[in-house]
Write an enzyme that holds these catalytic residues in place. Structure first.
Site, PDB file in Angstrom:
ATOM      1  N   TYR A 199       0.813  -1.214   0.000  1.00 57.19           N
ATOM      2  CA  TYR A 199       0.000   0.000   0.000  1.00 57.19           C
ATOM      3  C   TYR A 199       0.853   1.274   0.000  1.00 57.19           C
ATOM      4  O   TYR A 199       0.674   2.160  -0.838  1.00 57.19           O
ATOM      5  CB  TYR A 199      -0.959  -0.011   1.190  1.00 57.19           C
ATOM      6  CG  TYR A 199      -2.030  -1.067   1.061  1.00 57.19           C
ATOM      7  CD1 TYR A 199      -3.106  -0.881   0.198  1.00 57.19           C
ATOM      8  CD2 TYR A 199      -1.958  -2.261   1.772  1.00 57.19           C
ATOM      9  CE1 TYR A 199      -4.090  -1.859   0.057  1.00 57.19           C
ATOM     10  CE2 TYR A 199      -2.939  -3.240   1.639  1.00 57.19           C
ATOM     11  CZ  TYR A 199      -3.993  -3.032   0.777  1.00 57.19           C
ATOM     12  OH  TYR A 199      -4.957  -4.001   0.631  1.00 57.19           O
ATOM     13  N   GLY A 200       1.763   1.402   0.963  1.00 55.65           N
ATOM     14  CA  GLY A 200       2.561   2.615   1.034  1.00 55.65           C
ATOM     15  C   GLY A 200       3.443   2.802  -0.180  1.00 55.65           C
ATOM     16  O   GLY A 200       3.551   3.910  -0.730  1.00 55.65           O
ATOM     17  N   GLU A 209      10.605  -5.704  -5.544  1.00 59.48           N
ATOM     18  CA  GLU A 209       9.648  -6.589  -4.885  1.00 59.48           C
ATOM     19  C   GLU A 209      10.262  -7.969  -4.683  1.00 59.48           C
ATOM     20  O   GLU A 209      10.724  -8.596  -5.642  1.00 59.48           O
ATOM     21  CB  GLU A 209       8.374  -6.701  -5.717  1.00 59.48           C
ATOM     22  CG  GLU A 209       7.395  -7.767  -5.264  1.00 59.48           C
ATOM     23  CD  GLU A 209       6.969  -7.623  -3.817  1.00 59.48           C
ATOM     24  OE1 GLU A 209       7.092  -8.604  -3.056  1.00 59.48           O
ATOM     25  OE2 GLU A 209       6.518  -6.519  -3.439  1.00 59.48           O
ATOM     26  N   GLY A 218       0.272  -6.916   0.539  1.00 58.54           N
ATOM     27  CA  GLY A 218      -0.842  -7.433   1.326  1.00 58.54           C
ATOM     28  C   GLY A 218      -2.181  -7.342   0.644  1.00 58.54           C
ATOM     29  O   GLY A 218      -3.114  -8.068   1.003  1.00 58.54           O
ATOM     30  N   GLY A 223      -8.897  -9.857   2.931  1.00 59.79           N
ATOM     31  CA  GLY A 223     -10.307  -9.975   2.589  1.00 59.79           C
ATOM     32  C   GLY A 223     -10.932  -8.692   2.098  1.00 59.79           C
ATOM     33  O   GLY A 223     -12.135  -8.634   1.903  1.00 59.79           O
ATOM     34  N   MET A 248     -11.514  -5.779   3.426  1.00 62.93           N
ATOM     35  CA  MET A 248     -12.345  -4.933   4.284  1.00 62.93           C
ATOM     36  C   MET A 248     -11.651  -3.595   4.518  1.00 62.93           C
ATOM     37  O   MET A 248     -10.600  -3.524   5.146  1.00 62.93           O
ATOM     38  CB  MET A 248     -12.639  -5.636   5.603  1.00 62.93           C
ATOM     39  CG  MET A 248     -13.519  -6.856   5.404  1.00 62.93           C
ATOM     40  SD  MET A 248     -13.893  -7.696   6.950  1.00 62.93           S
ATOM     41  CE  MET A 248     -15.083  -6.574   7.672  1.00 62.93           C
ATOM     42  N   VAL A 268      16.278  -6.468  -1.487  1.00 65.00           N
ATOM     43  CA  VAL A 268      17.294  -5.515  -1.052  1.00 65.00           C
ATOM     44  C   VAL A 268      18.002  -6.058   0.189  1.00 65.00           C
ATOM     45  O   VAL A 268      17.357  -6.439   1.172  1.00 65.00           O
ATOM     46  CB  VAL A 268      16.670  -4.142  -0.753  1.00 65.00           C
ATOM     47  CG1 VAL A 268      17.675  -3.214  -0.082  1.00 65.00           C
ATOM     48  CG2 VAL A 268      16.147  -3.510  -2.042  1.00 65.00           C
ATOM     49  N   GLU A 298     -15.015  -9.248  13.356  1.00 71.40           N
ATOM     50  CA  GLU A 298     -15.464  -9.469  11.980  1.00 71.40           C
ATOM     51  C   GLU A 298     -16.180 -10.810  11.891  1.00 71.40           C
ATOM     52  O   GLU A 298     -15.683 -11.822  12.386  1.00 71.40           O
ATOM     53  CB  GLU A 298     -14.252  -9.460  11.062  1.00 71.40           C
ATOM     54  CG  GLU A 298     -14.500  -9.920   9.662  1.00 71.40           C
ATOM     55  CD  GLU A 298     -13.198 -10.241   8.958  1.00 71.40           C
ATOM     56  OE1 GLU A 298     -13.172 -11.260   8.248  1.00 71.40           O
ATOM     57  OE2 GLU A 298     -12.223  -9.492   9.130  1.00 71.40           O
ATOM     58  N   HIS A 338      -2.151  -8.346  10.817  1.00 75.72           N
ATOM     59  CA  HIS A 338      -2.044  -6.890  10.746  1.00 75.72           C
ATOM     60  C   HIS A 338      -0.810  -6.385  11.477  1.00 75.72           C
ATOM     61  O   HIS A 338      -0.921  -5.639  12.452  1.00 75.72           O
ATOM     62  CB  HIS A 338      -3.288  -6.228  11.359  1.00 75.72           C
ATOM     63  CG  HIS A 338      -4.570  -6.648  10.734  1.00 75.72           C
ATOM     64  ND1 HIS A 338      -5.775  -6.658  11.430  1.00 75.72           N
ATOM     65  CD2 HIS A 338      -4.868  -7.058   9.486  1.00 75.72           C
ATOM     66  CE1 HIS A 338      -6.743  -7.065  10.626  1.00 75.72           C
ATOM     67  NE2 HIS A 338      -6.216  -7.315   9.447  1.00 75.72           N
ATOM     68  N   ASN A 390      -9.022  -2.563  10.995  1.00 72.49           N
ATOM     69  CA  ASN A 390      -8.087  -3.134  10.045  1.00 72.49           C
ATOM     70  C   ASN A 390      -7.322  -2.005   9.361  1.00 72.49           C
ATOM     71  O   ASN A 390      -7.890  -0.963   9.046  1.00 72.49           O
ATOM     72  CB  ASN A 390      -8.820  -3.966   9.005  1.00 72.49           C
ATOM     73  CG  ASN A 390      -9.591  -5.086   9.657  1.00 72.49           C
ATOM     74  OD1 ASN A 390     -10.484  -4.815  10.451  1.00 72.49           O
ATOM     75  ND2 ASN A 390      -9.281  -6.304   9.327  1.00 72.49           N
ATOM     76  N   PHE A 408      -5.379  -1.243   6.411  1.00 68.10           N
ATOM     77  CA  PHE A 408      -4.811  -0.862   5.120  1.00 68.10           C
ATOM     78  C   PHE A 408      -5.290   0.485   4.599  1.00 68.10           C
ATOM     79  O   PHE A 408      -4.549   1.177   3.888  1.00 68.10           O
ATOM     80  CB  PHE A 408      -4.940  -1.977   4.077  1.00 68.10           C
ATOM     81  CG  PHE A 408      -6.261  -2.146   3.364  1.00 68.10           C
ATOM     82  CD1 PHE A 408      -6.675  -1.259   2.393  1.00 68.10           C
ATOM     83  CD2 PHE A 408      -7.052  -3.265   3.606  1.00 68.10           C
ATOM     84  CE1 PHE A 408      -7.859  -1.449   1.695  1.00 68.10           C
ATOM     85  CE2 PHE A 408      -8.237  -3.460   2.914  1.00 68.10           C
ATOM     86  CZ  PHE A 408      -8.644  -2.542   1.955  1.00 68.10           C
TER      87      PHE A 408
END
Length: 547
Positions: free
Chosen positions: A65-66, A85, A159, A164, A166, A294, A403, A488, A526, A528
């Site tokens: 995400y970041g 990656e 991730g 899932g 959410m 890396v 959840e 998480h 959660n 993200f």
């Protein structure tokens, strides 16, 4: 690996409906059209191995995400970006014609460099579920530390490939405890809306949900929650709901309705390959090296940084070691990956000026799982969507949100399954172990009791009301709680401690953390969407001031 809901109305912040307006089917057409095509056809971001000796203005370590937010915003500002990656590109179908393996049929694609699966739910009806598989650079890493297993996505998209979907914005009144140095008004007016739009977050059609056979398990969860006096809340998600409706109608290949989640989803889920990374690829300024790791970052004599990168094969063997230079380096390998790398680089003298907050304040977001055995008159359904839509909110009174999760086994189980996120004060620290040349984490399994106690404030009451019991066959023999894991991971390079208030690492100019490592261990939901929104905030300032 699911994402928890935002409690409903009256939460104080921007309403979900307001900031989701207009994003309803964002990229939905692409998901519908691309269900039978490789992911590369969606992202346009093919793996392009970086050559030794290359120089790049911005090197991003990780594609979650970041890192994906940073790549898009840097590229749109005119900066050429290369992403590194460790996992695979996930752009080539296997012999079954699908890129990702099915949840109930794990194979070589499922786990990262394991010869035997290590599934989060390890047992069912008295039978162990794990099996031998070929060792391969699969999509889900079950990384073991003392006292805890951390589940992480491996591949282009990080991730987003294995959760899932959410997509939760925390309640504004809880935000000060999550990121106390960040302006909440700015986050809720600008960066959370930007993140939700960029991720393609939408809400399920509740009128459809009420009658959809694939959500019978969730309706049973609602009935039990409300009969015990707990609020039941719907949760935004990044799944394409129109695609799911077509799945249920039998008009398209099944994806969420074929249990596809923790080993990837082949159709309807809008992972980062279909959102931020697709947009980054469209700029023409972003390239990525998959199966590259890396291993070192050191200051270069003439400015910038010398970066050593190992290219690996699908068995994890190093094929070649490369040395490149980068003007600026963004650490976006996830909470664990970034924390481990920075801890090692500081301890071994590669980056000795990193401060003593590196590796500290790591947490598990209070994750704990459990199941309940329902009565025969409460069937949860043979067909269960792998994308959860709702949960039980007892955060204010008991410190837990649960959840209502699927058990997509294909058979009637009469079971309800839950992933809880809980308030927890416990924080661990990464440290370099020179004897093993590895990074250790000092997590204590006994700390999970805080999370179990919080979750019990919900499920003890439901069991008492319904006359039901906990399942004891899901995590080992006669074991009620899944207290051995986290989905998480958060912290390890905390904002305002290891970094300044925008992710610039103390001690060096041009080094940044821009992932979940910035968030100290617990988000109340959660994480993200918060990781994405914080990255949007930070990169906007970094682009304006540092480039």
């Amino acid at each position: 690996m699911s994402e928890q809901p935002m409690p409903g109305k009256g939460t104080g912040g921007v309403s979900r409906r307001r900031f989701l307006a207009g994003t309803g089917s964002l990229l939905g057409a692409a998901a519908l059209a691309a269900h039978a095509t490789p992911a590369q056809a969606v992202t346009g971001l093919a793996s392009t191995p970086i050559p030794s000796g290359a120089h790049v203005p911005a090197l991003i370590v990780g594609t979650g995400y970041g890192g994906s937010v940073a790549a898009l915003r840097l590229a749109r500002a005119g900066v050429n970006v290369h992403m590194v990656e460790m996992g695979m590109a996930w752009d080539t179908p296997g012999s079954d014609g699908k890129i990702f393996a099915n949840t109930t049929r794990p194979d070589y694609r499922s786990f990262w460099l394991r010869s035997r699966t290590k599934q989060p739910l390890s047992n069912f009806l008295g039978f162990p579920l794990d099996k031998d598989v070929p060792c391969h650079t699969g999509i889900l890493d079950a990384e073991d530390f003392a006292g805890i297993t951390v589940y992480q996505g491996r591949g282009v998209g990080g991730g987003s490939l294995v959760n899932g979907g959410m997509a939760v914005t925390p309640r504004r009144e809880n935000f000060a405890a999550i990121l106390p140095t960040v302006d909440a008004a700015e986050m809720y007016s600008t960066y959370y809306p930007r993140a939700n739009a960029g991720l393609g977050v939408t809400e399920v059609d509740q009128s459809w949900w009420e009658n959809a056979s694939c959500y019978q398990y969730a309706r049973v969860g609602r009935k039990h929650a409300e009969r015990s006096g707990f609020p039941f809340v719907f949760v935004p998600n990044v799944y394409d709901w129109e695609y799911m409706k077509q799945e249920l109608a039998g008009n398209v290949p099944k994806s969420a309705l074929d249990g596809e989640v923790i080993y990837g989803n082949n159709a309807g889920k809008k992972n980062l390959q279909k959102t931020y990374l697709a947009q980054a690829a469209a700029t023409g300024r972003v390239t990525v090296s998959a199966l590259h790791k890396v291993t070192s970052v050191t200051p270069a004599a003439d400015g910038g940084y010398t970066v050593v990168i190992d290219q690996i094969d699908t068995t994890g063997v190093t094929l070649v070691s490369k040395t490149v230079t980068a003007d600026k380096v963004f650490f976006a390998a996830g909470s664990v990956g970034t924390s481990k790398l920075l801890t090692r680089l500081k301890a071994t003298g590669a980056l000795p000026a990193l401060n003593d907050q590196v590796g500290k304040n790591w947490g598990d977001n209070g994750n704990v799982m459990c199941g309940r055995a329902n009565h025969m008159w409460d069937p949860t359904g043979k067909l269960q969507s792998a994308m959860p839509t709702a949960g039980i909110d007892n955060w204010d009174a008991g410190g837990a949100f649960a959840e209502v999760a699927p058990l997509p086994t294909g058979i009637e189980t009469y079971a309800s399954f839950y992933l809880s996120i809980t308030k927890t004060p416990h924080r661990a620290e990464f440290s370099w172990n020179p004897a093993t040349s590895k990074v250790d984490l000092n997590w204590d399994r006994a700390w999970k009791q805080t999370s179990i106690d919080a979750a019990k404030t919900i499920f003890d009451k439901i069991n008492a009301k319904e006359g039901t019991i906990y399942r004891t066959d899901l995590f080992g023999a006669y074991k009620i709680w899944g207290d051995h894991l986290t989905y998480h991971p958060l912290g390890g390079a905390v904002l305002g401690q290891a970094t300044d208030n925008y992710g610039r690492l103390h001690g060096y100019s041009g080094l940044y953390a821009i992932d979940g490592s910035l968030i100290p261990g617990n988000t109340s939901v959660n994480p993200f969407v918060t990781i994405t929104a914080l990255a949007e905030r930070n990169i906007e300032r970094i682009v304006a001031e540092d480039f």
